[in-house]
Design a protein around this motif. Sequence first.
Motif, short mmCIF file in Angstrom:
data_model
loop_
_atom_site.label_atom_id
_atom_site.label_comp_id
_atom_site.label_asym_id
_atom_site.label_seq_id
_atom_site.Cartn_x
_atom_site.Cartn_y
_atom_site.Cartn_z
N GLU A 186 16.62 2.82 11.12
CA GLU A 186 15.17 2.91 11.03
C GLU A 186 14.53 1.73 11.76
OE1 GLU A 186 13.85 3.37 7.01
OE2 GLU A 186 14.46 5.47 6.99
N ASP A 187 13.35 1.97 12.29
CA ASP A 187 12.57 0.93 12.93
C ASP A 187 11.11 1.20 12.61
OD1 ASP A 187 12.01 -1.31 14.41
OD2 ASP A 187 12.52 -0.45 16.35
N ARG A 188 10.24 0.26 12.95
CA ARG A 188 8.81 0.41 12.67
C ARG A 188 8.00 0.00 13.88
NH1 ARG A 188 8.40 -2.20 6.61
NH2 ARG A 188 9.79 -0.67 5.68
N ILE A 189 6.88 0.67 14.05
CA ILE A 189 5.87 0.29 15.03
C ILE A 189 4.65 -0.12 14.23
CG2 ILE A 189 4.41 1.01 16.94
CD1 ILE A 189 6.50 3.18 17.56
N ASP A 190 4.23 -1.35 14.37
CA ASP A 190 3.09 -1.86 13.61
C ASP A 190 1.79 -1.43 14.29
OD1 ASP A 190 1.32 -3.24 12.03
OD2 ASP A 190 2.13 -5.22 12.47
N LEU A 191 0.96 -0.68 13.57
CA LEU A 191 -0.34 -0.25 14.07
C LEU A 191 -1.47 -0.84 13.24
CD1 LEU A 191 0.25 3.57 14.67
CD2 LEU A 191 0.23 1.76 16.37
N SER A 192 -1.20 -1.83 12.44
CA SER A 192 -2.20 -2.33 11.50
C SER A 192 -3.45 -2.86 12.18
CB SER A 192 -1.59 -3.41 10.61
OG SER A 192 -1.18 -4.51 11.39
N TYR A 193 -3.32 -3.32 13.43
CA TYR A 193 -4.48 -3.86 14.13
C TYR A 193 -5.42 -2.77 14.62
CZ TYR A 193 -1.70 -2.49 18.16
OH TYR A 193 -0.95 -1.78 19.05
N GLU A 194 -4.96 -1.52 14.72
CA GLU A 194 -5.82 -0.47 15.24
C GLU A 194 -5.94 0.75 14.34
OE1 GLU A 194 -3.21 2.04 18.28
OE2 GLU A 194 -3.33 -0.06 18.83
N ALA A 195 -5.02 0.95 13.45
CA ALA A 195 -5.04 2.15 12.61
C ALA A 195 -5.20 1.75 11.15
CB ALA A 195 -3.75 2.95 12.80
N ALA A 220 14.35 10.51 16.29
CA ALA A 220 14.69 11.76 15.62
C ALA A 220 13.55 12.24 14.72
CB ALA A 220 15.96 11.59 14.80
N ARG A 221 12.94 11.31 14.00
CA ARG A 221 11.83 11.61 13.09
C ARG A 221 10.91 10.40 13.02
NH1 ARG A 221 16.32 13.40 10.05
NH2 ARG A 221 16.28 11.45 8.92
N TRP A 222 9.67 10.64 12.62
CA TRP A 222 8.72 9.54 12.42
C TRP A 222 7.64 10.01 11.46
CZ3 TRP A 222 3.60 10.28 13.55
CH2 TRP A 222 3.28 11.36 14.37
N ARG A 223 6.96 9.02 10.87
CA ARG A 223 5.78 9.32 10.04
C ARG A 223 4.94 8.06 9.91
NH1 ARG A 223 6.53 8.01 4.32
NH2 ARG A 223 8.65 7.28 4.02
N CYS A 224 3.69 8.26 9.61
CA CYS A 224 2.77 7.14 9.39
C CYS A 224 2.89 6.70 7.93
CB CYS A 224 1.33 7.56 9.67
SG CYS A 224 1.01 7.84 11.42
N VAL A 225 2.86 5.37 7.73
CA VAL A 225 3.00 4.80 6.39
C VAL A 225 1.95 3.71 6.24
CG1 VAL A 225 4.56 3.56 4.85
CG2 VAL A 225 5.48 5.25 6.42
N ALA A 226 1.30 3.69 5.08
CA ALA A 226 0.30 2.66 4.80
C ALA A 226 0.97 1.32 4.55
CB ALA A 226 -0.54 3.06 3.60
N ARG A 227 0.38 0.27 5.08
CA ARG A 227 0.89 -1.06 4.85
C ARG A 227 0.76 -1.38 3.35
NH1 ARG A 227 2.67 -4.65 7.60
NH2 ARG A 227 1.97 -3.94 9.62
N GLY A 228 1.81 -1.98 2.80
CA GLY A 228 1.80 -2.34 1.39
C GLY A 228 2.44 -1.29 0.50
N SER A 229 2.66 -0.09 1.04
CA SER A 229 3.34 0.92 0.24
C SER A 229 4.84 0.74 0.42
CB SER A 229 2.92 2.33 0.66
OG SER A 229 3.40 2.61 1.96
N SER A 237 -6.30 4.21 8.84
CA SER A 237 -6.23 5.43 8.05
C SER A 237 -5.12 6.32 8.61
CB SER A 237 -7.56 6.18 8.10
OG SER A 237 -7.74 6.78 9.37
N PRO A 238 -4.60 7.23 7.80
CA PRO A 238 -3.55 8.13 8.29
C PRO A 238 -4.00 8.96 9.50
CG PRO A 238 -3.66 8.22 5.91
CD PRO A 238 -4.84 7.40 6.37
#
Length: 68
Positions: A18-27, A54-63, A29-30
């Motif tokens: 698993e890896d993450r792309i941080d979008l907190s500076y621009e996103a 293979a798969r991805w999804r948006c996740v709220a920071r802090g969850s 909301s889902p």
Amino acid sequence: MFILLSICLLAQPSTCKEDRIDLSYEARSPFVCLRNAQSALAAWQESHPEWHVARWRCVARGSQPRDL
């Protein structure tokens, strides 16, 4: 928000992580995350050519995200 990715090596498809792309500076909301995900995923894929998303999804920071 960030994008949680499940990625696998192209040369060894059974090797995944698993890896993450941080979008907190621009996103913030889902909906915004989903709207910006395609370009963020394309940029990530371009800089990591040996991996396949293979798969991805948006996740709220802090969850506490579940594994993909």
